[in-house]
Scaffold this motif. Structure first.
Motif, mmCIF file in Angstrom:
data_model
loop_
_atom_site.group_PDB
_atom_site.id
_atom_site.type_symbol
_atom_site.label_atom_id
_atom_site.label_comp_id
_atom_site.label_asym_id
_atom_site.label_seq_id
_atom_site.Cartn_x
_atom_site.Cartn_y
_atom_site.Cartn_z
ATOM 1 N N PRO A 761 0.832 -1.211 0.000
ATOM 2 C CA PRO A 761 0.000 0.000 0.000
ATOM 3 C C PRO A 761 0.865 1.259 0.000
ATOM 4 O O PRO A 761 1.866 1.362 0.696
ATOM 5 C CB PRO A 761 -0.804 -0.120 1.291
ATOM 6 N N GLY A 762 0.471 2.235 -0.835
ATOM 7 C CA GLY A 762 1.172 3.511 -0.870
ATOM 8 C C GLY A 762 2.323 3.566 -1.841
ATOM 9 O O GLY A 762 2.958 4.611 -1.998
ATOM 10 N N THR A 763 2.653 2.452 -2.511
ATOM 11 C CA THR A 763 3.760 2.452 -3.463
ATOM 12 C C THR A 763 3.473 3.363 -4.638
ATOM 13 O O THR A 763 4.327 4.078 -5.130
ATOM 14 C CB THR A 763 4.037 1.023 -3.960
ATOM 15 N N HIS A 764 2.214 3.332 -5.143
ATOM 16 C CA HIS A 764 1.796 4.186 -6.242
ATOM 17 C C HIS A 764 0.673 5.101 -5.777
ATOM 18 O O HIS A 764 -0.010 4.824 -4.796
ATOM 19 C CB HIS A 764 1.313 3.351 -7.434
ATOM 20 N N GLN A 765 0.492 6.187 -6.466
ATOM 21 C CA GLN A 765 -0.584 7.113 -6.130
ATOM 22 C C GLN A 765 -1.861 6.696 -6.855
ATOM 23 O O GLN A 765 -2.117 7.114 -7.978
ATOM 24 C CB GLN A 765 -0.189 8.538 -6.513
ATOM 25 N N GLY A 766 -2.637 5.843 -6.222
ATOM 26 C CA GLY A 766 -3.898 5.385 -6.809
ATOM 27 C C GLY A 766 -3.680 4.268 -7.800
ATOM 28 O O GLY A 766 -2.560 3.947 -8.200
ATOM 29 N N ASN A 767 -4.772 3.636 -8.190
ATOM 30 C CA ASN A 767 -4.665 2.541 -9.141
ATOM 31 C C ASN A 767 -5.000 3.021 -10.544
ATOM 32 O O ASN A 767 -5.756 3.973 -10.726
ATOM 33 C CB ASN A 767 -5.568 1.367 -8.737
ATOM 34 N N HIS A 768 -4.424 2.349 -11.530
ATOM 35 C CA HIS A 768 -4.624 2.699 -12.939
ATOM 36 C C HIS A 768 -4.818 1.424 -13.734
ATOM 37 O O HIS A 768 -4.109 0.434 -13.519
ATOM 38 C CB HIS A 768 -3.422 3.486 -13.477
ATOM 39 N N PHE A 769 -5.776 1.446 -14.633
ATOM 40 C CA PHE A 769 -6.037 0.301 -15.519
ATOM 41 C C PHE A 769 -6.235 0.861 -16.922
ATOM 42 O O PHE A 769 -7.194 1.591 -17.182
ATOM 43 C CB PHE A 769 -7.296 -0.457 -15.068
ATOM 44 N N ASN A 770 -5.306 0.527 -17.819
ATOM 45 C CA ASN A 770 -5.366 1.065 -19.170
ATOM 46 C C ASN A 770 -5.255 -0.075 -20.175
ATOM 47 O O ASN A 770 -4.339 -0.897 -20.099
ATOM 48 C CB ASN A 770 -4.229 2.073 -19.395
ATOM 49 N N ALA A 771 -6.227 -0.151 -21.099
ATOM 50 C CA ALA A 771 -6.215 -1.165 -22.159
ATOM 51 C C ALA A 771 -6.266 -0.436 -23.491
ATOM 52 O O ALA A 771 -7.213 0.294 -23.773
ATOM 53 C CB ALA A 771 -7.409 -2.102 -22.019
ATOM 54 N N ASP A 772 -5.215 -0.627 -24.315
ATOM 55 C CA ASP A 772 -5.147 0.090 -25.584
ATOM 56 C C ASP A 772 -4.493 -0.799 -26.640
ATOM 57 O O ASP A 772 -3.334 -1.205 -26.491
ATOM 58 C CB ASP A 772 -4.345 1.389 -25.405
ATOM 59 N N ASN A 773 -5.284 -1.123 -27.684
ATOM 60 C CA ASN A 773 -4.771 -1.849 -28.841
ATOM 61 C C ASN A 773 -4.059 -3.151 -28.454
ATOM 62 O O ASN A 773 -2.978 -3.456 -28.943
ATOM 63 C CB ASN A 773 -3.817 -0.956 -29.638
ATOM 64 N N GLY A 774 -4.663 -3.895 -27.565
ATOM 65 C CA GLY A 774 -4.143 -5.211 -27.215
ATOM 66 C C GLY A 774 -3.162 -5.217 -26.074
ATOM 67 O O GLY A 774 -2.704 -6.282 -25.660
ATOM 68 N N THR A 775 -2.787 -4.055 -25.557
ATOM 69 C CA THR A 775 -1.851 -3.979 -24.436
ATOM 70 C C THR A 775 -2.599 -3.496 -23.202
ATOM 71 O O THR A 775 -3.264 -2.462 -23.225
ATOM 72 C CB THR A 775 -0.688 -3.031 -24.748
ATOM 73 N N VAL A 776 -2.473 -4.251 -22.123
ATOM 74 C CA VAL A 776 -3.136 -3.911 -20.868
ATOM 75 C C VAL A 776 -2.058 -3.616 -19.836
ATOM 76 O O VAL A 776 -1.165 -4.453 -19.602
ATOM 77 C CB VAL A 776 -4.038 -5.063 -20.373
ATOM 78 N N ASN A 777 -2.109 -2.437 -19.234
ATOM 79 C CA ASN A 777 -1.194 -2.064 -18.159
ATOM 80 C C ASN A 777 -2.012 -1.744 -16.920
ATOM 81 O O ASN A 777 -2.919 -0.901 -16.957
ATOM 82 C CB ASN A 777 -0.361 -0.852 -18.562
ATOM 83 N N ALA A 778 -1.707 -2.428 -15.839
ATOM 84 C CA ALA A 778 -2.467 -2.253 -14.605
ATOM 85 C C ALA A 778 -1.513 -1.965 -13.463
ATOM 86 O O ALA A 778 -0.453 -2.606 -13.341
ATOM 87 C CB ALA A 778 -3.275 -3.507 -14.303
ATOM 88 N N THR A 779 -1.879 -1.013 -12.643
ATOM 89 C CA THR A 779 -1.063 -0.634 -11.487
ATOM 90 C C THR A 779 -1.952 -0.622 -10.255
ATOM 91 O O THR A 779 -2.939 0.113 -10.197
ATOM 92 C CB THR A 779 -0.436 0.754 -11.687
#
Length: 874
Positions: A761-779
């Motif tokens: 907890p606290g490593t990143h500022q909030g969570n992010h979920f991005n899916a674009d053109n076949g690439t998914v990046n989740a934090t």
């Protein structure tokens, strides 16, 4: 009393009638198709098919199913197979459960009036039609019997000689009574038990021998075939089901094929076609057709077609072997199929049907769930906490479920009929939060009346109550569980070395001298604890004994005695600290049985998801009616979180049209373009299309543009909740939730383990979920967020069974992303690529399965027909 509960006998009767009419209609349609197939065969075959279709209206399949259920040799499975569910839906489309829980959209006074009056109006209309037909036919029958009374019997003469000669040629042993009268009725056979052949006066002078012989032969064919009896039966069908146009159409077909069958038989016996046709025409010229179809005459059916058929006199074919086998198979399926179906489905009385519902549609008169924060027992419990402050109380009967100071796992063990240790999993709060539950079932039965029922029926009714209680937990605690089998220590109940000491129960024994309630009512068969340290068995099985001892010893006991009867016994042991040891010594000594420790398979109830229950008190029905929903959302007086709302109707989508659709959402502001109410509901409730059911057709075809401007920042569940309330308010939406078995994907951890990286907890500022053109990046995202992403891509609900509760980082690349979705040999390459990426790159598995899934059932909705741009106040 709940008004719908009071109406339930009418609802059950209506659904049973609807199912019977549907089944009979389908049966008649099959008969019609078969008659088309047999057009070139004998008319008598087609006649018997129509008669069978008529008789089906008097023989409900439910009766045959009940016969089968009474003959069943084994316990019906607890859950229906998919085939069985499909058969139920096809053969019984009119189910009472939905009607009992469906909201009624009428003012309260009008609703009460409609519920009380409409069934009586329908019954009155039916009775008027039934009585009118009986009177109409009675008047006509009276005219015929009056004509017979005024006729004189013929003992000799030309007509009698012809009749006796024809009887001998047909093999009729019993002489037919012949009468002649002045009534202008055609020749016919009158009566069923003591039939009489009627000839109008003067007919012998108008017909020559060959013509009169053919006419009399026709009537004898009716007599030999018992056509009057068959016609009377169909008249009964027409009287009872006078409102169904199919029975009248079938009646016309019966007369057609009846007359053609007699024509074919008359010609086959050697009558000359021209003389026969001339005889029929002369009868039509001078006499009237009989006014009742149960009086078989000669001029019925389409006379022109009959005369043409007689003169052409085509030879009809006998049934080929293939057609005989087809008819035999259909007849066997129609008669034996429902009986076999009933063998694997437990019998259920009308009274049970009225009160029973599935686990997805429970019925409660009232429900109260309150957190117990005081540590005191709720009334009517009189429990005082011990030094450790731990106590719990339950009362579970056919009418009521009460629990005080109980945790959710403790309530689950009652609802699922398992031991405490068989409930596992779930979040930490489950063992801390205590609840008081007071739930009263619809159509509950008084204890004394319930205990007077046979033990098997008691068990069946309580199993149903457990299903309803399971649905209550799923609704109030958002409970999701699954079952799995583990190898654990158990006891095996077997016969001791010296043999059993149980006394066989006497059939029909009501145990007047056995255990009694305080009011003196004899309790009958069952297991009773009249005092601590005493267990009384009256007409119970060793399986029931094992289940009771399992609760007492806290370990599952398997009944391996091999005893299948019902027994009486009294077991005495020392209660308290040494209770277990005392039981182990008392059971062999007093019952001749023994408990042996061993390891065996134990079914566990694993909690996958649960949320603390909201306080719910005085609920009149577990599934809220329209008025309650609108009040809870639209009438609360609190403002929407949206500062402004614009809804613009866009018309109806054309079939197979390609539309430009768009959904934009950011911090509570949202734009929806070309969206149906159905698609808006999927966004608002976070469900897949398969999780929406019911509602009018327009919810999937009427399109809308909707723009929402947020008055404050909204994210995730908060935005969805506000959108739900907005749709309820603007579209007058009413709904309820059900659990239904649906095709799903179960998300589990792969055999090699998860490849997700858990973030502190606290490593990143909030969570992010991005899916674009076949690439998914989740934090720093949860498995729930991953499920929310996967579900629309897979077009099927995804059930999280990973057991992963943290926040994770991952990256994933999916091949062939967003390419045109084309099936390849029945498979979707896009879905296969996504499943492969999840498996190889995340270490998770997506497995097709069938699980109980929450379904949103639309009970009512109204379209928005004009532009609405307004400030979103409530």
């Amino acid at each position: 009393m709940n008004m719908l509960a009071a109406l339930s006998p009418w609802i059950v009767f209506g659904s049973a009638l609807g199912n019977h009419l549907w089944q009979s209609t389908v049966f008649a349609a099959v008969a019609a198709l078969l008659t088309l197939l047999l057009q070139k065969n004998h008319a008598r075959t087609r006649y018997w098919l129509w008669l069978a279709a008529s008789l089906k209206f008097l023989l409900p399949f439910a009766l045959l199913v009940t016969v089968g259920s009474r003959l069943q040799w084994k316990q019906a499975p607890a859950q229906q197979s998919q085939v069985s569910i499909a058969m139920d839906q096809i053969t019984q489309p009119f189910a009472p459960a939905g009607a009992l829980d469906a909201p009624v959209i009428l003012p309260r006074t009008a609703r009460r009036l409609a519920m009380r009056v409409l069934p009586l109006v329908a019954l009155t209309v039916w009775f008027i039609g039934f009585a009118a037909l009986l009177i109409f036919w009675s008047v006509r029958w009276r005219r015929i019997t009056q004509a017979i009374r005024e006729s004189k019997p013929l003992e000799s003469g030309r007509e009698v000689e012809l009749l006796r000669r024809l009887e001998r040629s047909l093999g009729i042993v019993r002489a037919t009574r012949l009468v002649s009268g002045s009534a202008a009725l055609e020749p016919g056979i009158i009566g069923i038990l003591r039939p009489v052949m009627f000839l109008p006066a003067g007919i012998a002078e108008r017909l020559n021998d060959s013509q009169l012989s053919a006419v009399m032969m026709h009537e004898l064919c009716h007599l030999r075939r018992r056509d009057n009896l068959a016609a009377a039966v169909h008249m009964l069908v027409e009287s009872v089901f006078w409102f169904h146009p199919l029975v009248w159409w079938m009646g016309a077909r019966l007369i057609d094929e009846r007359e053609r069958a007699c024509d074919e038989e008359v010609l086959a016996l050697g009558s000359e076609p021209q003389s026969y046709a001339e005889g029929i025409l002369k009868v039509c010229e001078f006499y009237l057709e009989t006014p009742l179809v149960c009086v078989a005459g000669i001029t019925g059916s389409n006379l022109k077609k009959r005369i043409e058929a007689i003169m052409i006199h085509r030879s009809t074919r006998k049934l080929e072997m293939g057609k005989k086998l087809l008819l035999a198979a259909i007849a066997t399926a129609a008669l034996i199929g429902p009986v076999v179906f009933g063998l694997f489905h437990p019998a259920q009385s009308l009274a049970q049907s009225a009160e029973s519902t599935t686990a997805t549609t429970p019925g409660f008169k009232s429900v109260s769930i309150q957190p117990n924060t005081t540590g005191k027992a709720m009334p009517p419990f009189n429990i005082v906490a011990g030094p450790d402050g731990n106590f719990v109380g339950f009362k579970f009967s056919n009418s009521t479920f009460l629990a005080t100071h109980a945790t959710l796992p403790q309530i689950i063990h009652m609802a699922y009929g398992v031991l405490d240790f068989q409930v596992t999993g779930g979040p930490d709060w489950l063992t801390r939060e205590k609840y008081d539950v007071n739930a009263k079932f619809l159509n509950g039965m008084e204890d004394a009346k319930f205990w007077s029922l046979p033990q098997d029926e008691q068990t069946s009714r309580m199993d149903q109550r457990r299903l309803e209680l399971q649905a209550l937990l799923a609704d109030r605690f958002k409970l999701v569980v699954h079952r799995e089998t583990r190898q654990l220590p158990v006891y095996s109940l077997t016969i001791a070395a010296n043999g059993p000491k149980l006394r066989d129960a006497r059939a029909g024994d009501t145990y007047p001298d056995g255990f009694k309630l305080r009011n003196g009512t004899a309790m009958g068969a069952g297991l009773w604890v009249p005092q601590n340290g005493v267990l009384l068995g009256q007409g119970v099985s060793t399986r029931a004994l094992a289940a009771h001892l399992s609760q007492q010893l806290g370990r599952l006991i398997a009944d391996n005695t091999g005893l299948s009867g019902k027994y009486d016994f009294k077991l005495q042991f020392a209660p308290g600290k040494d209770e277990s040891a005392s039981l182990f010594s008392a059971i062999p000594e007093q019952l001749g049985l023994q408990l042996t420790p061993q390891t065996g398979p134990v079914e566990m109830v694993v909690i996958d998801r649960a949320e603390p229950a909201e306080t719910v008190a005085g609920t009149t029905n577990l599934l809220k009616p329209v008025s309650a929903q609108e009040q809870s959302h639209a009438g609360s007086g609190s403002p929407f979180a949206f500062a402004s709302v614009s809804i613009t109707p866009k018309g109806t989508a054309a079939p197979n049209a390609i539309l430009r659709t768009r959904i934009e959402q950011h911090d509570g502001n949202a734009k929806f373009e070309n969206q149906s109410l159905k698609s808006l509901l999927q966004v608002a409730f976070g469900v897949d299309g398969s999780q929406l059911s019911g509602g009018p057709d327009w919810i999937g075809s009427n399109l809308y543009d909707m723009t929402l401007t947020a008055g404050k920042t909204l994210h995730g569940d908060e935005f969805r909740q506000e959108l739900q309330q907005l749709l309820v308010d603007r579209f007058k939406l009413a709904f309820h939730r059900e659990l239904r078995p649906l095709p799903v994907y179960e998300l589990t951890v792969g055999s090699s383990g998860s490849k997700l990286v858990e973030e502190a907890p606290g490593t990143h500022q909030g969570n992010h979920f991005n899916a674009d053109n076949g690439t998914v990046n989740a934090t720093e995202v949860t498995i729930k967020q991953l499920v929310d992403f996967l579900q629309p891509q897979l077009a099927r609900p995804v059930v999280d069974k990973t057991g992963l509760n943290g926040a994770y980082d991952f990256a994933m690349t999916v091949e062939n992303w967003q390419k045109t979705r084309k099936l390849d040999n029945g498979k979707d390459p896009h879905i296969e690529a996504l499943m492969r990426a999840v498996s190889e790159q995340l270490g998770l598995e997506l497995k097709p399965a069938t699980d109980p899934v929450e379904v949103l059932v639309i009970d009512h909705a109204e379209p928005v027909s004009t532009d609405r741009r307004e400030t979103a106040t409530r």
